[in-house]
Design an enzyme around this catalytic site. Structure first.
Site, mmCIF file in Angstrom:
data_model
loop_
_atom_site.group_PDB
_atom_site.id
_atom_site.type_symbol
_atom_site.label_atom_id
_atom_site.label_comp_id
_atom_site.label_asym_id
_atom_site.label_seq_id
_atom_site.Cartn_x
_atom_site.Cartn_y
_atom_site.Cartn_z
ATOM 1 N N ARG A 239 0.850 -1.186 0.000
ATOM 2 C CA ARG A 239 0.000 0.000 0.000
ATOM 3 C C ARG A 239 0.889 1.241 0.000
ATOM 4 N NH1 ARG A 239 -1.696 2.600 4.645
ATOM 5 N NH2 ARG A 239 -1.587 0.730 5.938
ATOM 6 N N HIS A 243 -3.952 4.328 4.758
ATOM 7 C CA HIS A 243 -5.011 3.327 4.889
ATOM 8 C C HIS A 243 -6.340 3.904 4.405
ATOM 9 C CE1 HIS A 243 -7.353 0.039 6.589
ATOM 10 N NE2 HIS A 243 -8.113 0.934 7.187
ATOM 11 N N TYR A 252 3.662 5.782 11.606
ATOM 12 C CA TYR A 252 3.982 4.410 12.000
ATOM 13 C C TYR A 252 4.808 3.640 10.980
ATOM 14 C CZ TYR A 252 -0.112 3.454 9.029
ATOM 15 O OH TYR A 252 -1.013 3.416 7.989
#
Length: 347
Positions: A239, A243, A252
């Protein structure tokens, strides 16, 4: 369990030149759709959006493996797979603007996008078991991310599929992160595909950034499923973006992920370079494909903007045949709110 790597000569696959070009067209179409949808969300055109940039190859390859009579059970990030399977772009845009999911009059076997994590997997097995009872020949392909494998619904679905020989392909797009949790926080198994052995069926890993490899593997998996042998396919992809538009991956995810370059590289750029080297596409083809994709996306946006305003009362219409008192009260409260805030009520 096996994995197919990219960059095999086209002659070493069973996919012809037109099939290879079709995969490129759909990757461009869906990439341009994703870019435009993200831009639209950023200016308030829709409330939220889950970008899929970097996962086009996995989704397009899977879509091209499906037959018209197969069932597709998408998750919220499966927009590229839906588009490549034939769902109009305007349907997906309207869904993101609060309309019923299937605005157009298509007859595709596509269920609504599942936003609850893994809830669609038991549905896929149920469809497969129903096919066994009815004597059909179709299969169900259900899409989910690596994070969904930590949900109980996944275990229950795969266990039922193995026990009852459901014609189901479990298509896991392992993009490396379940929101902020890396794969190693999801399972102690060597891979997600390896978990299929516990349910009595095959698990396969595939290079999810190679649409031709994905198409081959998913085609074989669907053929197996139609014969009563379900398959778990783990497509290794990455990805590239957030998200969702409410997420900040910089908080993160490291800038230099501990993943091989073939997995983190842009799949569209990589596939275009491969096709150019094979003599399958040239500058003219690429330019024409991009222009057509942009025109299609623009037309879909116009169609979505020209659609009748959403009716907020529809939120309550299909919940119960007879609304319980609590929902009757909520409905009345909602009507009062919409009357005071007409702009909010329209969205």
């Amino acid at each position: 369990m096996h994995r197919l790597i990219a960059d095999r000569p086209l002659d070493d696959t069973w996919i012809d030149v037109e099939g290879a070009r079709a995969a490129y067209r759909d990757m461009v179409r869906t990439r341009r759709f994703d870019d435009r949808a993200l831009a639209l969300q950023r200016r308030g055109w829709m409330s939220g959006y889950p970008p899929f940039r970097g996962q086009e190859a996995a989704q397009v390859g899977a879509a091209h493996a499906m037959r018209d009579d197969d069932w597709l059970l998408p998750t919220y990030r499966s927009n590229a797979l839906q588009i490549a399977f034939g769902v109009p772009m305007s349907d997906i845009l309207l869904f993101r603007r609060g309309r019923p999911e299937f605005h157009s009059d298509h007859d595709l076997r596509v269920l609504p996008q599942a936003v609850p994590i893994a809830s669609q997997l038991p549905h896929a097995v149920g469809l497969g078991m129903a096919r066994n009872f009815s004597g059909g020949s179709e299969a169900a392909l259900v899409c989910f991310g690596d994070g969904a494998t930590s949900q109980g619904d996944t275990h229950e679905a795969m266990n039922f599929a193995g026990v009852f020989d459901a014609p189901t392909v479990f298509f896991c797009e392992n993009n490396g992160w379940a929101i902020s949790h890396p794969r190693e926080r999801q399972t102690a198994a060597e891979s997600i595909a390896a978990r299929a052995e516990a349910y009595g069926f095959e698990g396969v890993q595939v290079d999810g950034n190679d649409p031709l490899a994905v198409r081959e593997v998913v085609t074989e998996a669907l053929a197996s499923a139609r014969d009563g042998d379900p398959v778990l396919v783990e497509a290794l992809t990455y990805r590239q973006g957030a998200h969702t538009t409410a997420d900040d991956p910089d908080r993160y995810r490291p800038d230099d992920p501990d993943l091989p370059e073939w997995r983190t590289a842009d799949p569209l750029e990589r596939y275009e370079a491969f096709l150019r080297a094979e003599g399958v596409v040239d500058d003219e083809f690429v330019t024409e494909t991009t222009e057509r994709a942009d025109a299609e996306v623009a037309a879909a946006v116009t169609e979505a903007e020209d659609a009748d305003p959403a009716d907020p009362d529809e939120l309550f219409d299909s919940v119960y045949a007879d609304l319980p008192d609590e929902l009757v009260a909520q409905h009345e409260e909602f009507r009062e709110f919409a009357a005071r805030h007409p702009a909010d009520g329209e969205h």
